[in-house]
Scaffold this motif. Structure first.
Motif, mmCIF file in Angstrom:
data_model
loop_
_atom_site.group_PDB
_atom_site.id
_atom_site.type_symbol
_atom_site.label_atom_id
_atom_site.label_comp_id
_atom_site.label_asym_id
_atom_site.label_seq_id
_atom_site.Cartn_x
_atom_site.Cartn_y
_atom_site.Cartn_z
ATOM 1 N N THR A 74 -5.048 11.619 -5.544
ATOM 2 C CA THR A 74 -4.181 12.606 -6.194
ATOM 3 C C THR A 74 -4.955 13.814 -6.704
ATOM 4 N N ARG A 75 -6.262 13.672 -6.917
ATOM 5 C CA ARG A 75 -7.084 14.794 -7.390
ATOM 6 C C ARG A 75 -7.729 15.569 -6.253
ATOM 7 N N GLY A 76 -7.479 15.119 -5.022
ATOM 8 C CA GLY A 76 -8.044 15.814 -3.877
ATOM 9 C C GLY A 76 -9.404 15.303 -3.452
ATOM 10 N N ASN A 77 -9.855 14.201 -4.033
ATOM 11 C CA ASN A 77 -11.145 13.612 -3.655
ATOM 12 C C ASN A 77 -10.961 12.687 -2.453
ATOM 13 N N ILE A 78 -12.032 12.539 -1.684
ATOM 14 C CA ILE A 78 -12.010 11.639 -0.529
ATOM 15 C C ILE A 78 -11.750 10.213 -1.020
ATOM 16 N N ALA A 79 -10.839 9.524 -0.333
ATOM 17 C CA ALA A 79 -10.501 8.141 -0.684
ATOM 18 C C ALA A 79 -10.527 7.298 0.590
ATOM 19 N N ALA A 80 -10.634 6.012 0.416
ATOM 20 C CA ALA A 80 -10.588 5.097 1.560
ATOM 21 C C ALA A 80 -9.166 5.081 2.126
ATOM 22 N N ALA A 81 -9.071 4.825 3.399
ATOM 23 C CA ALA A 81 -7.752 4.720 4.033
ATOM 24 C C ALA A 81 -7.002 3.538 3.433
ATOM 25 N N PRO A 82 -5.698 3.659 3.291
ATOM 26 C CA PRO A 82 -4.927 2.535 2.745
ATOM 27 C C PRO A 82 -4.981 1.311 3.659
ATOM 28 N N VAL A 83 -4.698 0.177 3.083
ATOM 29 C CA VAL A 83 -4.617 -1.063 3.840
ATOM 30 C C VAL A 83 -3.536 -0.898 4.909
ATOM 31 N N THR A 84 -3.820 -1.353 6.105
ATOM 32 C CA THR A 84 -2.832 -1.236 7.188
ATOM 33 C C THR A 84 -1.898 -2.440 7.195
ATOM 34 N N ARG A 85 -0.762 -2.287 7.858
ATOM 35 C CA ARG A 85 0.169 -3.412 8.003
ATOM 36 C C ARG A 85 -0.492 -4.547 8.776
ATOM 37 N N ASP A 86 -1.276 -4.183 9.780
ATOM 38 C CA ASP A 86 -1.966 -5.208 10.569
ATOM 39 C C ASP A 86 -2.935 -6.016 9.716
ATOM 40 N N ARG A 87 -3.648 -5.335 8.816
ATOM 41 C CA ARG A 87 -4.587 -6.059 7.945
ATOM 42 C C ARG A 87 -3.828 -6.991 7.011
ATOM 43 N N ALA A 88 -2.698 -6.537 6.487
ATOM 44 C CA ALA A 88 -1.884 -7.385 5.612
ATOM 45 C C ALA A 88 -1.398 -8.612 6.368
ATOM 46 N N ALA A 89 -0.921 -8.408 7.588
ATOM 47 C CA ALA A 89 -0.430 -9.526 8.384
ATOM 48 C C ALA A 89 -1.565 -10.483 8.750
ATOM 49 N N THR A 90 -2.698 -9.924 9.151
ATOM 50 C CA THR A 90 -3.842 -10.760 9.514
ATOM 51 C C THR A 90 -4.333 -11.571 8.319
ATOM 52 N N ALA A 91 -4.405 -10.942 7.163
ATOM 53 C CA ALA A 91 -4.842 -11.655 5.961
ATOM 54 C C ALA A 91 -3.858 -12.769 5.617
ATOM 55 N N GLY A 92 -2.568 -12.505 5.767
ATOM 56 C CA GLY A 92 -1.565 -13.528 5.488
ATOM 57 C C GLY A 92 -1.670 -14.713 6.435
ATOM 58 N N VAL A 93 -1.827 -14.428 7.721
ATOM 59 C CA VAL A 93 -1.948 -15.502 8.712
ATOM 60 C C VAL A 93 -3.221 -16.313 8.458
ATOM 61 N N CYS A 94 -4.326 -15.631 8.209
ATOM 62 C CA CYS A 94 -5.596 -16.336 7.949
ATOM 63 C C CYS A 94 -5.511 -17.202 6.695
ATOM 64 N N ALA A 95 -4.905 -16.667 5.649
ATOM 65 C CA ALA A 95 -4.758 -17.449 4.410
ATOM 66 C C ALA A 95 -3.869 -18.664 4.638
ATOM 67 N N GLY A 96 -2.793 -18.479 5.390
ATOM 68 C CA GLY A 96 -1.904 -19.605 5.680
ATOM 69 C C GLY A 96 -2.594 -20.683 6.490
ATOM 70 N N LEU A 97 -3.310 -20.275 7.533
ATOM 71 C CA LEU A 97 -4.023 -21.252 8.357
ATOM 72 C C LEU A 97 -5.131 -21.941 7.570
ATOM 73 N N ALA A 98 -5.863 -21.173 6.775
ATOM 74 C CA ALA A 98 -6.953 -21.763 5.979
ATOM 75 C C ALA A 98 -6.404 -22.750 4.955
ATOM 76 N N THR A 99 -5.288 -22.409 4.344
ATOM 77 C CA THR A 99 -4.684 -23.313 3.365
ATOM 78 C C THR A 99 -4.227 -24.605 4.033
ATOM 79 N N ALA A 100 -3.535 -24.485 5.159
ATOM 80 C CA ALA A 100 -3.068 -25.676 5.868
ATOM 81 C C ALA A 100 -4.251 -26.524 6.349
ATOM 82 N N ALA A 101 -5.289 -25.864 6.877
ATOM 83 C CA ALA A 101 -6.464 -26.599 7.342
ATOM 84 C C ALA A 101 -7.192 -27.261 6.178
ATOM 85 N N GLY A 102 -7.299 -26.562 5.069
ATOM 86 C CA GLY A 102 -7.943 -27.145 3.894
ATOM 87 C C GLY A 102 -7.179 -28.341 3.366
#
Length: 160
Positions: A91-119
């Protein structure tokens, strides 16, 4: 029961992680905006490889209502002088990291679900093995006690 519990816990964990990243994405999109900038130099990798400084960076420029801006920003490795890149600003015009993508959110969700079930499956397997070992020890001890009683009659030898 376990066959229902594993997918259910995986689904719950995956949904929670996906929800977290989706909310994070929405918050980041609310406070950041993208501009198209022109590269004034080729992308170069700097830093030690363990920090964000290891990402390719280049000198970029863009123009908006406030005028011409020139700074160093993260860009793609393959980008060369004269090409364009999307640069994210806060908001101040400074360089910022790109926002989280939908693909990253989906991938993180799938990985967490699989890891939880496997654990959970591994935990259930270890618990099952522990119960089996305990029951086997108990059964072998009982067989030893019974053999102490039966063996002298069966073999004709006396135990001391």
């Amino acid at each position: 029961m376990l066959m229902l519990l594993l997918p259910l816990t995986g689904w719950i964990a995956g949904s929670a992680v996906y929800g977290h990243y989706s909310q994070l994405r929405a918050a980041q999109l609310a406070e950041r905006h993208a501009v198209t900038a022109q590269l004034m130099s080729d992308a170069q990798v700097g830093g030690d490889g363990f920090t964000d400084q290891a990402r390719p960076r280049a000198r970029v420029q863009w123009e908006d209502r406030q005028g011409l801006h020139v700074t160093v920003a993260p860009v793609g490795t393959w980008q060369r002088k004269g090409s364009t890149a999307t640069v994210w600003l806060d908001t101040r015009g400074n360089i910022a990291a790109a926002p989280v993508t939908r693909d990253r959110a989906a991938t993180a969700g799938v990985c967490a679900g699989l890891a939880t079930a496997a654990g959970l499956a591994a935990l259930a397997g270890v618990a099952w093995k522990g119960v089996r070992v305990s029951l086997d020890r108990r059964r072998f001890a009982q067989w030893d006690r019974e053999w102490e009683l039966v063996e002298p009659r069966w073999t004709g030898r006396r135990r001391r």
